[in-house]
Motif scaffolding. Structure first.
Motif, mmCIF file in Angstrom:
data_model
loop_
_atom_site.group_PDB
_atom_site.id
_atom_site.type_symbol
_atom_site.label_atom_id
_atom_site.label_comp_id
_atom_site.label_asym_id
_atom_site.label_seq_id
_atom_site.Cartn_x
_atom_site.Cartn_y
_atom_site.Cartn_z
ATOM 1 N N TYR A 186 53.662 39.749 43.331
ATOM 2 C CA TYR A 186 52.361 39.191 43.684
ATOM 3 C C TYR A 186 51.616 38.763 42.421
ATOM 4 O O TYR A 186 51.773 39.363 41.354
ATOM 5 N N LEU A 187 50.775 37.743 42.553
ATOM 6 C CA LEU A 187 49.832 37.393 41.508
ATOM 7 C C LEU A 187 48.501 38.060 41.861
ATOM 8 O O LEU A 187 48.106 38.079 43.029
ATOM 9 N N ASN A 188 47.838 38.624 40.852
ATOM 10 C CA ASN A 188 46.615 39.378 41.094
ATOM 11 C C ASN A 188 45.460 38.807 40.286
ATOM 12 O O ASN A 188 45.589 38.588 39.076
ATOM 13 N N CYS A 189 44.354 38.558 40.955
ATOM 14 C CA CYS A 189 43.148 38.051 40.307
ATOM 15 C C CYS A 189 42.133 39.188 40.251
ATOM 16 O O CYS A 189 41.497 39.505 41.276
ATOM 17 N N PRO A 190 41.989 39.839 39.084
ATOM 18 C CA PRO A 190 41.092 40.998 38.997
ATOM 19 C C PRO A 190 39.630 40.598 38.918
ATOM 20 O O PRO A 190 39.278 39.576 38.318
ATOM 21 N N MET A 191 38.765 41.414 39.513
ATOM 22 C CA MET A 191 37.323 41.182 39.473
ATOM 23 C C MET A 191 36.620 42.433 38.947
ATOM 24 O O MET A 191 36.974 43.550 39.345
ATOM 25 N N ASN A 192 35.605 42.230 38.110
ATOM 26 C CA ASN A 192 34.741 43.343 37.772
ATOM 27 C C ASN A 192 33.645 43.419 38.834
ATOM 28 O O ASN A 192 33.578 42.591 39.751
ATOM 29 N N ARG A 193 32.783 44.414 38.725
ATOM 30 C CA ARG A 193 31.771 44.613 39.767
ATOM 31 C C ARG A 193 30.851 43.402 39.911
ATOM 32 O O ARG A 193 30.553 42.956 41.034
ATOM 33 N N GLU A 194 30.420 42.835 38.799
ATOM 34 C CA GLU A 194 29.505 41.691 38.842
ATOM 35 C C GLU A 194 30.154 40.495 39.519
ATOM 36 O O GLU A 194 29.538 39.813 40.358
ATOM 37 N N GLU A 195 31.412 40.216 39.161
ATOM 38 C CA GLU A 195 32.131 39.085 39.766
ATOM 39 C C GLU A 195 32.322 39.316 41.257
ATOM 40 O O GLU A 195 32.172 38.393 42.073
ATOM 41 N N TYR A 196 32.668 40.554 41.622
ATOM 42 C CA TYR A 196 32.896 40.877 43.027
ATOM 43 C C TYR A 196 31.620 40.698 43.853
ATOM 44 O O TYR A 196 31.648 40.082 44.927
ATOM 45 N N MET A 197 30.505 41.237 43.379
ATOM 46 C CA MET A 197 29.265 41.158 44.148
ATOM 47 C C MET A 197 28.809 39.712 44.318
ATOM 48 O O MET A 197 28.336 39.317 45.396
ATOM 49 N N ALA A 198 28.965 38.896 43.271
ATOM 50 C CA ALA A 198 28.602 37.479 43.382
ATOM 51 C C ALA A 198 29.475 36.781 44.419
ATOM 52 O O ALA A 198 28.994 35.961 45.223
ATOM 53 N N PHE A 199 30.764 37.119 44.423
ATOM 54 C CA PHE A 199 31.701 36.519 45.371
ATOM 55 C C PHE A 199 31.365 36.923 46.802
ATOM 56 O O PHE A 199 31.323 36.081 47.712
ATOM 57 N N VAL A 200 31.112 38.209 47.036
ATOM 58 C CA VAL A 200 30.796 38.692 48.379
ATOM 59 C C VAL A 200 29.507 38.072 48.903
ATOM 60 O O VAL A 200 29.435 37.662 50.068
#
Length: 442
Positions: A186-200
């Motif tokens: 699999y290819l994995n695109c990691p997110m930190n908390r800031e990136e995740y919250m902006a995305f959600v």
């Protein structure tokens, strides 16, 4: 006289194959390539419309057991899947174009199968008929089915995930790894908390395509759009398809806050689909919001996500445990229209339905698959009275539990218990196959 099979999807092709290999002629009706639904792209039969994954191949997983049973029963779908497998860790994923082409070729070249490229708008009035028109059943045929006595037809919406080209990904941000060090498929695109919250938050507010005539609750849980999941709470997606468990970013040595996984969609590895990203976002919003994922900023979409209607029957009390219509035994249904959920389950229902129909056409009593087997347990589920009937994936909870002798302790380890259930199922299926072989020889 031939058996008529309506629909050239996984269930219809599997049913036709099982019938023909027992010497009974088949007339298979499929409206492709002349007509397609909005979710279909290929001209060939057995197209995988949503994901290209047939899920786990391990015997400690119920669908892994179901696939093992199908292989024992000479499943065409499993043969084509194995021949067109792409790396996917402990799962079986396929090159969807190669898989569909292989099934299409086998069906068209079989001397006892006649393919009719035309739409069926009414239930054939005579003869043995298997309706395997799938969750994308045309409006005309859906209306004809809905007029059948004693039947309630239900609907829900299903969503397909987008596919991106591998060459458009930013590999400086993406890392290769399967969960729990099970390879690097699999290819994995990691997110930190800031990136995740902006995305959600972008998911929660993005524009979606209206679901006309259906409520949000009609969306089946197993294929819930990513944006619908995000609206359940900021952390819902992090505990769902973006969970980082079992993944460690080799560049940091740490588990990311969240991870978007991409699974290979073809054998050459030029296409990848976003795992768990079924969606009904508008096309411009998909490009904008999914472009926020690290590594996908400049992604080229080979296919954007699409939402389409699924149709399934209120099968309990309407179908028996061989998928025949109780009030009209010459008719049977197979595939996701019966309420089995998933590619493998759909094909398995076609296998059992076609096999039993062939036996009856030859004047023989069909073999019985008990609830100790996965294929029998699924058939039992759709035929057992249930006021809250919903589409169901294969699960160990549907299969008969292990028997324990007086004083014998229950196996507490879940994996070991599931493996024992699988071992028992395959032993029982081996006995059924032996009986089938003896009957053939006699």
């Amino acid at each position: 006289m031939s058996i008529q099979v309506v629909g050239g999807g996984l269930a219809g092709c599997e049913a036709a194959w099982q019938i023909a290999r027992r010497g009974v002629p088949v007339d298979l009706y499929e409206m492709k390539p002349r007509q397609k639904t909005p979710a279909q792209h290929l001209d060939t039969m057995a197209e995988l419309v949503c994901s290209n994954s047939l899920r786990s191949d391990r015997l400690s997983n119920a669908v892994g057991l179901l696939k093992a049973e199908m292989r024992m029963l000479d499943s065409l779908i499993m043969r084509a899947a194995d021949e067109n497998a792409v790396p996917a860790g402990g799962a079986l994923a396929v090159d969807r174009v190669g898989f569909s082409a292989a099934v299409d070729k086998a069906i068209r070249e079989h001397p006892l199968i006649t393919v009719h490229e035309e739409e069926v708008t009414e239930i054939p009035p005579t003869g043995t008929v298997i309706i395997a028109s799938g969750p994308l059943t045309s409006d005309a045929l859906s209306e004809a089915i809905g007029r059948m006595e004693g039947l309630e037809t239900l609907h829900f919406y299903d969503a397909a995930a987008p596919i991106v080209t591998a060459e458009s990904l930013d590999m400086d941000k993406v890392f290769c790894m399967s969960r729990y060090d099970r390879g690097a498929d699999y290819l994995n695109c990691p997110m930190n908390r800031e990136e995740y919250m902006a995305f959600v938050h972008a998911l929660q507010t993005a524009e979606t395509v209206p679901v006309r005539g259906f409520e949000e609750s009609a969306v089946f849980e197993g294929c819930m759009p990513i944006e619908s999941m995000a609206k359940r709470g900021d952390m819902a997606v992090a505990f769902g398809p973006l969970k980082p468990v079992g993944l460690r970013d080799p560049r940091t040595g740490r588990e990311p806050f969240a991870v978007v996984q991409l699974r290979r969609d073809n054998f050459s590895g030029t296409l990848y689909n976003l795992v768990g990203f079924q969606t009904r976002l508008t096309y411009p919003e998909q490009r904008r919001v999914f472009g926020m994922i690290p590594g996908l900023e400049n992604a080229e979409f080979a296919r954007l996500g699409v939402m389409h209607r699924n149709t399934f029957l209120s099968s309990p009390g309407f179908l028996d445990d061989t998928y025949r219509v109780i009030r009209e035994p010459r008719l049977a249904f197979a595939g996701q229209i019966t309420g089995v959920e998933g590619y493998v389950e759909s094909a398995a229902s076609g296998l059992l339905c076609g096999l039993c129909a062939a036996y009856r056409e030859m004047g023989k009593e069909p073999p019985h698959f008990s609830g100790r087997t996965a294929i029998g347990a699924m058939a039992r589920y759709v035929s057992t009275p249930n006021k809250r009937f919903q589409p169901m994936n294969c699960a160990f909870g549907l299969i008969d539990p292990l028997e324990t002798r007086p004083g014998e302790k229950r196996i507490r380890n879940k994996q070991q218990r599931y493996e024992k259930i699988s071992e028992r199922a395959l032993l029982e299926l081996d006995l059924v196959l032996g009986q089938m072989e003896q009957e053939t020889l006699s």
